[in-house]
Design an enzyme around this catalytic site. Sequence first.
Site, PDB file in Angstrom:
ATOM      1  N   ASP A  81       0.954  -1.226   0.100  1.00 31.48           N
ATOM      2  CA  ASP A  81      -0.018   0.076   0.221  1.00 31.48           C
ATOM      3  C   ASP A  81       0.945   1.292   0.041  1.00 31.48           C
ATOM      4  O   ASP A  81       2.122   1.072   0.072  1.00 31.48           O
ATOM      5  CB  ASP A  81      -1.071   0.189   1.143  1.00 31.48           C
ATOM      6  N   GLY A 138       4.227   1.081  -2.078  1.00 35.50           N
ATOM      7  CA  GLY A 138       4.181   1.261  -3.583  1.00 35.50           C
ATOM      8  C   GLY A 138       2.687   1.588  -4.097  1.00 35.50           C
ATOM      9  O   GLY A 138       1.933   2.026  -3.033  1.00 35.50           O
ATOM     10  N   ASP A 139       2.665   1.603  -5.100  1.00 36.39           N
ATOM     11  CA  ASP A 139       1.150   1.977  -5.791  1.00 36.39           C
ATOM     12  C   ASP A 139       0.951   0.756  -6.795  1.00 36.39           C
ATOM     13  O   ASP A 139       1.506   0.543  -8.016  1.00 36.39           O
ATOM     14  CB  ASP A 139       1.498   3.260  -6.668  1.00 36.39           C
ATOM     15  N   PHE A 140      -0.290   0.166  -6.551  1.00 36.12           N
ATOM     16  CA  PHE A 140      -0.571  -0.746  -7.332  1.00 36.12           C
ATOM     17  C   PHE A 140      -0.886  -0.409  -8.896  1.00 36.12           C
ATOM     18  O   PHE A 140      -1.246  -1.306  -9.782  1.00 36.12           O
ATOM     19  CB  PHE A 140      -1.772  -1.626  -6.923  1.00 36.12           C
ATOM     20  N   HIS A 145     -13.723  -1.995  -5.849  1.00 38.73           N
ATOM     21  CA  HIS A 145     -14.766  -1.211  -5.907  1.00 38.73           C
ATOM     22  C   HIS A 145     -14.567   0.178  -5.542  1.00 38.73           C
ATOM     23  O   HIS A 145     -15.298   0.923  -5.820  1.00 38.73           O
ATOM     24  CB  HIS A 145     -16.001  -1.698  -4.656  1.00 38.73           C
TER      25      HIS A 145
END
Length: 335
Positions: free
Chosen positions: A202, A226-228, A245
């Site tokens: 995250d 990090g960044d998904f 969602h």
Amino acid sequence: MTSSSEDPVRQVLSDAMAHLYSAALRAAVLLDVAEHLADGPRDAADLAGEIGAHGPSLHRLLRFLAGRGVFREDEDGRFHLTPAGDVLRADAPRTVRTAVLGMTSDLCLLPATGLAAALRDGGTAFEHRFGRPLFEYLAENPEAGDEFNQAMVDISTAEGDAILAVYDFPGSGVVVDVGGGHGALLLSVLRAHPGLRGVLLDQDAVVAGHLLGQLGGDDRWEVVAGDFFDSVPPGDLLVLKNVLHDWDDEQCARILGNCRRALRPGGRVLVVDAVIPPGNEPDFSKLLDMSMLTLLPGRERTEPQFRDLFDRAGLRLTRVVRTAGVFSLIEAVPG
């Protein structure tokens, strides 16, 4: 759920005033009513003296919530804690105390007044009210971000047992909790499956509050900031709980594409989200969908819509496993 024989005027007016139930729940939590009833029934006057409230007003609040099953008033005018009231206690096994405070805060309630404007332009009511997307606002307001993240921990903890009860997590390998917040679900999985290793992914400000240290000296876990949208750590099972969602279809396809590339041979993707059933019956997933419409660009989805998302990312939906709780488990493998 209202009866089909109920007067339509009373039904609509009751629905229009439903925000008062949220306000009453919030007040009960802030006054620690459930904690004070945990040792046994109390009358409102006695309880009011202990918590510093106005007795007659507190009685009216408790009577209202008793009508919703949160408390129960007996023939002697004493109020009892019910199972629904018990989950408002901070130390209840499945507490939702912090989640209730988050869901009834200005952050969630105020944007709802701008829903009509969002419907006209396709944006989010949150941006109309606060002038920026939700996650950007949370990053700029750490106190609000902490409250939001703790509410997510409450929800994950409350639903964790229902997830573990129905899904066959692997006995070994690496589980990656993608966008896993503080790691409440991953913590439960690692505790239940000692042969697994876990990676929590995250943003840096979020994982700073991770819970995995509760495993003590266990070296089976790793935290990755990090960044998904950019990349996902490699693993055998990639879990996305309450992630998809939040985002629109294009963004979801990008996240899932990164997951597809991060899967080890024989790996699986497991999405944990509400699944909207067909038909007109009330369902909690539809209420959550209204929350998404208010706060974020995402949505709750039907099973065919999940299937389409996976197809776009080179994945194939293999099964949907419903839990005893709010969420379903939607599993996919490389297509």
